[in-house]
Motif scaffolding. Structure first.
Motif, short mmCIF file in Angstrom:
data_model
loop_
_atom_site.label_atom_id
_atom_site.label_comp_id
_atom_site.label_asym_id
_atom_site.label_seq_id
_atom_site.Cartn_x
_atom_site.Cartn_y
_atom_site.Cartn_z
N CYS A 187 -4.98 7.54 -11.53
CA CYS A 187 -4.24 6.35 -12.11
C CYS A 187 -4.13 6.65 -13.50
O CYS A 187 -2.86 6.42 -14.01
CB CYS A 187 -4.57 5.18 -11.62
N ALA A 188 -5.10 6.58 -14.23
CA ALA A 188 -5.14 6.61 -15.82
C ALA A 188 -4.40 8.07 -16.33
O ALA A 188 -3.67 7.85 -17.32
CB ALA A 188 -6.45 6.97 -16.24
N PRO A 237 -9.58 -2.41 -8.70
CA PRO A 237 -10.65 -1.77 -8.02
C PRO A 237 -11.17 -2.97 -7.48
O PRO A 237 -11.32 -4.11 -7.88
CB PRO A 237 -11.87 -1.20 -9.31
N PHE A 238 -11.50 -2.58 -5.87
CA PHE A 238 -11.84 -3.72 -5.14
C PHE A 238 -13.60 -3.83 -5.05
O PHE A 238 -14.00 -3.12 -4.22
CB PHE A 238 -11.25 -3.60 -3.54
N VAL A 239 -14.12 -4.72 -5.82
CA VAL A 239 -15.64 -4.90 -5.89
C VAL A 239 -16.11 -5.19 -4.55
O VAL A 239 -17.16 -4.66 -4.09
CB VAL A 239 -16.17 -5.88 -6.73
N GLY A 240 -15.84 -6.39 -3.82
CA GLY A 240 -16.43 -6.98 -2.73
C GLY A 240 -16.26 -5.90 -1.57
O GLY A 240 -17.07 -5.88 -0.53
N ARG A 241 -14.95 -5.28 -1.36
CA ARG A 241 -14.95 -4.38 -0.24
C ARG A 241 -15.66 -3.00 -0.23
O ARG A 241 -16.28 -2.63 0.72
CB ARG A 241 -13.58 -3.95 0.00
N ILE A 242 -16.15 -2.79 -1.48
CA ILE A 242 -17.22 -1.79 -1.75
C ILE A 242 -18.40 -2.15 -1.43
O ILE A 242 -19.28 -1.29 -0.76
CB ILE A 242 -17.17 -1.26 -3.06
N LEU A 243 -19.03 -3.42 -1.84
CA LEU A 243 -20.09 -3.87 -1.30
C LEU A 243 -20.03 -3.93 0.23
O LEU A 243 -21.03 -3.62 0.80
CB LEU A 243 -20.12 -5.28 -1.91
N ASP A 244 -19.09 -4.43 0.75
CA ASP A 244 -19.29 -4.57 2.33
C ASP A 244 -19.43 -3.34 2.88
O ASP A 244 -20.26 -3.34 3.94
CB ASP A 244 -17.68 -5.01 2.85
N LYS A 290 -12.50 2.75 3.18
CA LYS A 290 -11.82 1.51 3.06
C LYS A 290 -10.40 1.48 2.48
O LYS A 290 -9.67 0.38 2.64
CB LYS A 290 -12.74 0.78 1.53
N LEU A 291 -9.70 2.52 1.99
CA LEU A 291 -8.61 2.70 1.61
C LEU A 291 -7.57 2.59 3.13
O LEU A 291 -6.81 1.93 2.95
CB LEU A 291 -8.20 3.95 0.97
N ALA A 292 -8.32 3.42 3.81
CA ALA A 292 -7.27 3.36 5.13
C ALA A 292 -7.38 1.89 5.59
O ALA A 292 -6.47 1.48 6.21
CB ALA A 292 -8.04 4.38 6.11
N ASP A 293 -8.64 1.16 5.77
CA ASP A 293 -8.75 0.09 6.29
C ASP A 293 -7.90 -0.95 5.55
O ASP A 293 -7.23 -1.84 6.21
CB ASP A 293 -10.26 -0.40 6.28
N GLY A 294 -7.89 -1.12 4.35
CA GLY A 294 -7.07 -1.99 3.71
C GLY A 294 -5.48 -1.81 3.84
O GLY A 294 -4.60 -2.55 3.95
N THR A 329 -3.34 -0.71 -6.45
CA THR A 329 -4.30 -1.54 -5.79
C THR A 329 -5.16 -0.81 -4.67
O THR A 329 -4.85 0.61 -4.41
CB THR A 329 -3.53 -2.80 -5.09
N LEU A 330 -5.93 -1.38 -4.04
CA LEU A 330 -6.63 -0.57 -2.81
C LEU A 330 -7.37 0.57 -3.53
O LEU A 330 -7.37 1.81 -2.88
CB LEU A 330 -5.83 -0.17 -1.65
N LEU A 331 -8.00 0.37 -4.54
CA LEU A 331 -8.66 1.26 -5.46
C LEU A 331 -10.23 1.22 -5.11
O LEU A 331 -10.87 0.23 -5.43
CB LEU A 331 -8.26 1.18 -6.81
N PHE A 332 -10.71 2.30 -4.53
CA PHE A 332 -11.98 2.47 -4.36
C PHE A 332 -13.03 3.40 -4.88
O PHE A 332 -14.44 3.52 -4.85
CB PHE A 332 -12.29 2.46 -2.57
#
Length: 322
Positions: free
Chosen positions: A167-168, A177-184, A295-299, A156-159
């Protein structure tokens, strides 16, 4: 014509992005996913009070310091909630490792194995559980080991694309992957108030990852998460899985328009020739992606804050249970 939610279910596995038992019972998704933020909200509800009491009593019985008991109680609450959720859905539930362990592979392994053990004690087959771990370098390494042990993981918390590629390559079962937080982040950094769904940076990130995985025959499941609007969901129709909040599930259900499939294995192409990532390259690629780094640090900070608040909520109960 079927509503958009029913249409979506014909091409994508729908997951409930909520820890609310009543909401899960209402929506009956295939899978469910939780995190400290969702559990914190749910713990205030009547449905969770018996679970919270049971978790505290079990932790008290185990003994140890108050700090140890609080940690066990919050893990046990997550497991009891997961068990309850599994009684309502046919698929799997994700249960998260404490975000404070995100940079400690060994501690993550220890906590993940304990969560699986707690599920086993409740009679839950570990094939119905995904252990949710932050997609740091240390978290990915822990997931690689756990997957080899037969414990499936949700990263999780993948940006970033680098996180997804690592990961793969590690054989992770699933990524979120966090769609909305990337948009933010892009809204804040550009000063824009809106991106059309097709130009949404979060949507584009997930589509790129999905196509890379399918074009290169990676088995890791892509589950888009953290949506801000239904347009983002529609642009990712066909993605392996999408975890969606009850509010957006309702919006899709109320819409009887036509839903076009956007992603498919057959149509996947990718120009990304990402080679094997070692730690040095992973950290460099991450450093070069300001959005993902921030965003990873924030998450991690946000999940940690909610974890601490949840622990504070059970502290008094731990000290009062005989």
């Amino acid at each position: 014509m079927a509503n958009k939610l029913d249409q979506l279910k014909t091409m994508t596995t729908v997951v409930a992005d909520t820890g609310d038992i009543d909401a899960i019972a209402h929506w009956r998704p295939q899978d469910a996913t939780t995190n400290p933020s969702l559990l914190l909200k749910a713990a205030a509800s009547d449905a969770y009070r018996p679970m919270l009491g049971k978790a505290v009593a079990m932790a008290r019985k185990q003994g140890g310091s108050d700090a140890d008991q609080i940690t066990v109680a919050t893990d046990m609450l997550a497991v009891l909630a997961g068990q309850e959720i599994l009684g309502l859905i046919p698929g799997v539930v994700s249960t998260e490792v404490d975000a404070r362990l995100s940079f400690d592979t060994e501690a993550t392994l220890k906590r993940a194995r304990r969560l699986v053990e707690l599920y086993d004690q409740q009679g839950v087959d570990n094939r119905r559980v995904l252990i949710k771990i932050a997609a740091t370098w240390e978290g990915i390494r822990a997931a690689e080991i756990l997957e080899q042990e037969g414990i499936r993981c949700n990263l999780t918390l993948l940006f970033s694309f680098a996180q997804a590629a690592a990961c793969a390559q590690a054989g992770a079962f699933l990524i979120s992957p966090f769609v909305g937080r990337i948009l933010d982040w892009h809204l804040a950094s550009t000063g824009r108030e809106h991106f059309p769904a097709a130009e949404d940076p979060g949507v584009q990130s997930v589509a790129r990852i999905y196509n890379y995985y399918k074009a290169n025959s990676f088995n890791t499941v892509v589950m888009g998460a953290s949506f801000r609007n239904s347009g983002e969901i529609e642009m990712l129709a066909g993605c392996d899985r999408l975890t969606i909040s009850p509010a957006l599930l309702q919006e899709l259900k109320d819409d009887n328009g036509s839903l076009e499939r956007r992603l498919s294995p057959a149509g996947a192409t990718s120009q990304d020739g990402f080679g094997t990532l070692d730690e040095k390259r992973f950290r460099w690629e991450s450093n070069e992606d300001a959005m993902a780094t921030e965003k990873l640090a924030d998450g991690i900070r946000r999940f940690t804050a909610d974890q601490i608040e949840l622990e504070n909520r059970v502290r008094t109960l731990v000290s009062n249970v005989a």
